[in-house]
Motif scaffolding. Structure first.
Motif, PDB file in Angstrom:
ATOM      1  N   SER A   1       4.688  10.725   3.800  1.00 62.96           N
ATOM      2  CA  SER A   1       4.397   9.931   5.000  1.00 62.96           C
ATOM      3  C   SER A   1       3.068  10.343   5.615  1.00 62.96           C
ATOM      4  O   SER A   1       2.312   9.490   6.118  1.00 62.96           O
ATOM      5  CB  SER A   1       5.525  10.081   6.017  1.00 62.96           C
ATOM      6  OG  SER A   1       6.753   9.628   5.484  1.00 62.96           O
TER       7      SER A   1
ATOM      8  N   GLY B   1       0.976   7.532   3.567  1.00 64.32           N
ATOM      9  CA  GLY B   1       1.296   6.402   4.416  1.00 64.32           C
ATOM     10  C   GLY B   1       0.051   5.775   5.028  1.00 64.32           C
ATOM     11  O   GLY B   1      -0.931   6.462   5.347  1.00 64.32           O
ATOM     12  N   GLU B   2       0.074   4.461   5.176  1.00 62.94           N
ATOM     13  CA  GLU B   2      -1.044   3.731   5.767  1.00 62.94           C
ATOM     14  C   GLU B   2      -0.676   3.243   7.164  1.00 62.94           C
ATOM     15  O   GLU B   2       0.446   2.788   7.386  1.00 62.94           O
ATOM     16  CB  GLU B   2      -1.416   2.527   4.894  1.00 62.94           C
ATOM     17  CG  GLU B   2      -1.937   2.898   3.520  1.00 62.94           C
ATOM     18  CD  GLU B   2      -2.384   1.680   2.740  1.00 62.94           C
ATOM     19  OE1 GLU B   2      -2.532   0.606   3.378  1.00 62.94           O
ATOM     20  OE2 GLU B   2      -2.596   1.794   1.520  1.00 62.94           O
TER      21      GLU B   2
ATOM     22  N   ASN C   1       3.140   3.466  10.657  1.00 64.76           N
ATOM     23  CA  ASN C   1       3.037   4.093   9.340  1.00 64.76           C
ATOM     24  C   ASN C   1       4.058   3.433   8.424  1.00 64.76           C
ATOM     25  O   ASN C   1       5.269   3.584   8.615  1.00 64.76           O
ATOM     26  CB  ASN C   1       3.298   5.600   9.463  1.00 64.76           C
ATOM     27  CG  ASN C   1       3.006   6.346   8.174  1.00 64.76           C
ATOM     28  OD1 ASN C   1       3.407   5.927   7.096  1.00 64.76           O
ATOM     29  ND2 ASN C   1       2.326   7.477   8.309  1.00 64.76           N
ATOM     30  N   ASP C   2       3.558   2.672   7.429  1.00 61.51           N
ATOM     31  CA  ASP C   2       4.489   1.912   6.597  1.00 61.51           C
ATOM     32  C   ASP C   2       5.376   2.819   5.735  1.00 61.51           C
ATOM     33  O   ASP C   2       6.546   2.517   5.496  1.00 61.51           O
ATOM     34  CB  ASP C   2       3.734   0.915   5.716  1.00 61.51           C
ATOM     35  CG  ASP C   2       2.675   1.575   4.847  1.00 61.51           C
ATOM     36  OD1 ASP C   2       2.457   2.782   5.003  1.00 61.51           O
ATOM     37  OD2 ASP C   2       2.078   0.869   4.006  1.00 61.51           O
ATOM     38  N   MET C   3       4.840   3.961   5.264  1.00 62.27           N
ATOM     39  CA  MET C   3       5.655   4.880   4.468  1.00 62.27           C
ATOM     40  C   MET C   3       6.724   5.546   5.317  1.00 62.27           C
ATOM     41  O   MET C   3       7.887   5.665   4.915  1.00 62.27           O
ATOM     42  CB  MET C   3       4.754   5.940   3.829  1.00 62.27           C
ATOM     43  CG  MET C   3       5.475   6.875   2.871  1.00 62.27           C
ATOM     44  SD  MET C   3       5.823   6.120   1.281  1.00 62.27           S
ATOM     45  CE  MET C   3       4.190   6.166   0.539  1.00 62.27           C
TER      46      MET C   3
ATOM     47  N   THR D   1       1.993   1.893  -1.153  1.00 59.97           N
ATOM     48  CA  THR D   1       3.141   2.452  -0.441  1.00 59.97           C
ATOM     49  C   THR D   1       4.442   2.104  -1.152  1.00 59.97           C
ATOM     50  O   THR D   1       5.315   2.974  -1.355  1.00 59.97           O
ATOM     51  CB  THR D   1       3.173   1.926   1.000  1.00 59.97           C
ATOM     52  OG1 THR D   1       2.008   2.384   1.699  1.00 59.97           O
ATOM     53  CG2 THR D   1       4.416   2.420   1.721  1.00 59.97           C
TER      54      THR D   1
END
Length: 866
Positions: A393, A397-398, A433-435, A461
């Motif tokens: 993450s 993560g992005e 944070n997408d992750m 991701t």
């Protein structure tokens, strides 16, 4: 040696220097089993699903009238309702505390992370947040592992064990109250501890335990729970209630009562009827609506509204109102669904292969060691999982912009909005944070994100999430913690489906609905892992509340199953095989019909006579491990048929010829047992010899000599005599007319209760036991070693005829294997006697004689003989 007719036998049997599988060679007794091969264990016994139509049972039937029958049926329906309600409440308990523990953990860690961000640096004090998360997760997992140490059967999902039980295999401790407590409590901490496991599988096991125990009104674990409730004290009734409980567990987990009913039908039960189907569906409905009622009231404070049917609900798949070009799926999408099914089957086969290797490693290197090693392994997996998701993450993560709230399906299973489950995780305002949104949420919330979140997840991701989740879930399944596999497989497959949707939508510019592809990906991967078809299709349709998804889900699951079956079995079948459970499939292969019942039966019989002395019964029970004994008498009239050249009788003698040595060995074991008997009368039995027999001429075949001799009377045979080494061939092969079967538990019960009569009295003076007395100790009948032999008179005689089953299912020696197999599996038999045309028993067939490994070995042996 002549070759067999078809290619199979030519390849298997007709080449010199051929190689056979270790299973077949071990069954044939040629070599020892290799270390990495696991054969069906012979210590597993079948359930007694077939009724014993004994005299005590017939007395109950004679006392039944229409009023009592209706009362009995009403009690059964009440039990089904009680099981459903109880399973629903168990689901409510599990869901409430999992959410509570997860909320406490994520809240405290989130607050610590936010405070650290303000006080330390831009990224915050990462080690402090990580240590707090590790402390929570490892504590929860440690508690779950300790609970499994208390009851080892509580490990895993329990579905392989319940599937085996419904198939007719008795697995010790699988439906005990202690197992239920450890399972229900342990799954709370497994899920809250951050392991990639689900609570749906253990719900099925818990439901089965409720079904097995509630109608009994007694507990082996807690002796004080013992009510006088004589109903349903048989394996037949218990197995039916276990079917209902397992179905109720599926219904409570997914809000799918019809899917739960089909699950019990597809995955386990060999015997089914219309009445049982209706009762199981009623039980499943009771569980679903009980859970729905309480969860809706607790989460929405609207008691009486039914909005949350199961622990896992996929929500409503619906296009935006203003988007007229949006379609959930089109005919063109079916081609992609088929390809996703193929990929899902391949991924599922890879998952199963890797998990099987891990399971074998655990069996060889971890389970034989001290129990705390299993706890350490669970803690190691928890630590690695926590560190990996935290690092992924942070590093991978992005931070993506937060989309506007969706206009449809904004509610999760609780009262929160779907956008409230996104995680910023050190991202700035208005970004997430997408992750972390996938990793740091309950698995159900992550599935909702993949199904319904309008915001995009980057391909990187999704790829990283799928890879990490795949590997960690594979490592986790099989740990010594209560764990399910449904939700991890759905989440992993949903990430795969969403990745496919992103590629088609962004790279190819196709107008597709991403949620549909996420759903199909979840179905493809789950189908590739578990290989379920009918029930899983209905479960997913009921979970989505969208009947239009029926066709794509069904096609995807079929393709995934067919693809995966090219490589290995489903994950549950693999773990059943690793445990050595003799599971019977739905049917045998066509080439097995080259075999007959006489080829696979066990000819070495240990039998009893209708009137047998106590000393002989004690000897038989102490020197054998058989669970059933044929009740036979001598049929001297059949000896005259030997002179008529009767082929069937001659074949019967051929079947018996191989059992002479074992019978002589059995007599020696009995004599050793009798010498330890506290009665001199019984000790002296071994020293008595029959009259000497004139030896046969050298080189003469004794069997043929017996056939050619004229009829001569048999020597007098008393009830306490058994086959002896001193008997002539004529005495050994006397025709034994089959009268019925009696179980070991019944014989021990008769001896303990002193059911016998004196030699100078009539058998009418023998005490009679009622059906309630015969089943009073169910399911834990006393053992022969619990019997005080000093209290028994060895010369007393036991009349077993009132308590035996006089009309069990039987087959002819010439019956083909497919017929034997279908009869045994469909009727739920435990023992199947083989009786020839003149009513003489020549062998017996049990579950172990019908396993695939045993049949394949016997087929090879048959081809070699030809």
């Amino acid at each position: 040696m002549a070759c067999c007719g078809n290619c199979f036998c030519c390849q298997c049997c007709c080449r010199e220097g051929e190689t056979r599988t270790p299973e077949e060679l071990a069954i044939l007794g040629e070599i020892q089993v290799e270390e990495d091969e696991i054969l069906p264990r012979k210590d597993y016994e079948s359930l007694d699903y077939d009724r014993c139509i004994s005299e005590p049972y017939m007395e109950i039937l004679e006392g039944m009238n229409s009023k009592k029958t209706k009362k009995y049926e009403a009690v059964r329906w009440m039990m089904m309702f009680a099981i459903g309600v109880t399973v629903g409440l168990v689901g409510l308990f599990v869901d409430f505390f999992v959410r509570l523990f997860s909320q406490i953990k994520f809240t405290l860690v989130g607050q610590s992370s936010a405070i650290a961000t303000l006080l330390c640096s831009d990224k915050g004090c990462l080690p402090l947040s990580l240590l707090e998360l590790l402390a929570f997760n490892m504590t929860f997992v440690f508690i779950a592992s300790v609970l499994v140490l208390i009851e080892p059967v509580a490990a895993g999902s329990g579905i392989p064990e319940i599937k085996s039980y419904l198939n007719g295999v008795k697995i010790p401790g699988i439906v005990r109250l202690r197992t239920f407590l450890c399972k229900a409590a342990g799954v709370l901490f497994s899920v809250a501890g951050g392991l990639f496991v689900g609570k749906e599988g253990p719900m099925i096991h818990s439901g089965a335990i409720v079904g097995a125990g509630l109608p009994q009104f007694q507990s082996i674990t807690f002796k004080r729970i013992n009510f006088d409730f004589p109903y349903f004290r048989s394996d037949r009734d218990k197995r039916d209630f276990v079917s209902a409980g397992a179905a109720a567990g599926v219904a409570a987990a997914f809000g799918a009562p019809i899917g739960g009913t089909l699950f019990s039908l597809e995955e386990g039960c060999s015997f089914w009827n219309q009445g049982l189907t209706w009762k199981v569906l009623f039980c499943s409905m009771s569980a679903t609506f009980t859970l729905n009622f309480f969860r809706s009231g607790i989460n929405f404070n609207k008691w009486g509204s039914f909005q949350l049917p199961g622990l896992l609900n996929f929500g409503e798949f619906k296009c935006s109102d203003g988007d007229k070009n949006c379609h959930l799926w089109t005919a063109v999408d079916l081609a992609f669904f088929v390809l996703m099914g193929v990929v899902g089957g391949l991924l599922g086969a890879l998952f199963n292969c890797m998990n099987k290797s891990l399971a074998k490693y655990r069996i060889r290197h971890i389970h034989p060691k001290a129990k705390f090693i299993r706890v350490l392994e669970s803690l190691l997996v928890a630590m690695v999982t926590t560190v990996v998701i935290f690092a992924a993450s942070i590093l991978l993560g992005e931070c993506r912009e937060l989309s506007s709230p969706t206009t449809h399906n904004t509610t999760l299973s609780g009262s929160e909005d779907i956008n409230s489950t996104i995680r910023q995780f050190f991202c700035t305002n208005k970004t997430y944070n997408d992750m972390a949104t996938l990793f740091f949420n309950p698995q159900e919330a992550a599935i909702h994100q993949l199904f319904h979140q309008d915001g995009t997840f980057s391909p990187v991701t999704l790829s990283v999430f799928f890879l990490l989740y795949f590997l960690l879930a594979c490592w986790t399944y099989g740990l010594s913690v209560p764990s399910g596999l449904f939700v991890p497989s759905l989440l992993c497959g949903a990430a795969f489906g969403r990745l496919v949707a992103n590629i088609l939508k962004v790279k190819l510019g196709m107008a597709i609905y991403s949620g549909t592809f996420a759903l199909i990906g979840a179905a493809a991967f789950l189908g590739g892992v578990v290989r379920m078809t009918i029930s899983l299709t209905v479960i997913l349709i009921e979970s989505t509340n969208e009947i239009t998804y029926g066709l794509p889900i069904m096609i995807t699951l079929m393709v995934a199953k067919w693809t995966g079956d090219f490589f290995n079995k489903g994950i549950y079948d693999i773990h059943i095989e690793l445990r050595g459970v003799p599971l019977l499939e739905w049917e045998t292969e066509a080439e097995m019909d080259k075999l007959t019942a006489s080829d696979i039966m066990e000819p070495n019989l240990t039998y009893v006579y209708p009137h047998t002395r106590v000393q002989s019964l004690v000897s038989i029970l102490r020197t054998t491990v058989y669970h059933a004994f044929p009740v036979v008498t001598e049929n001297r009239q059949n000896e005259r048929d030997f002179m008529k050249g009767n082929i069937l009788v001659s074949n019967n003698i051929h079947f018996k010829k191989s059992s002479v040595v074992s019978r002589a060995g059995e007599q020696r074991r009995r004599c050793q047992s009798m010498k330890s008997y506290p009665s001199s009368e019984l000790r002296n039995v071994c020293d008595e010899h029959n009259a000497a027999v004139e030896p046969a001429e050298e080189g003469e075949d004794l069997l043929q000599q017996m056939l050619e001799r004229r009829y001569a009377p048999y020597p007098n045979l008393y009830p306490d005599q058994s086959p002896s080494e001193e008997w002539t061939m004529e005495e050994r092969f006397r025709p034994l007319t089959f009268h019925g079967l009696i179980l070991r538990s019944q014989l021990v019960n008769l001896l303990i209760r002193g059911v016998c009569y004196a030699e100078n009295q009539s058998s009418a003076t023998q005490p009679r036991l009622s059906y309630a007395e015969m089943t009073e100790d169910y399911p834990r009948y006393p053992d022969i070693h619990d019997l005080d032999l000093a209290l028994l008179n060895p010369r007393m005689i036991v009349d077993v005829t009132p308590y035996m089953n006089p009309c069990p299912y039987t087959v002819s020696p010439n019956t083909h294997i497919s017929q034997v197999f279908n009869l045994f599996r469909t009727m739920g038999l435990r023992h199947l006697p083989v009786v020839n045309a003149v009513g003489e028993i020549v062998g017996i067939i049990t579950r172990h004689n019908l396993t695939h490994e045993f049949l394949v070995a016997k087929l090879r042996q048959h081809c070699i003989t030809i």
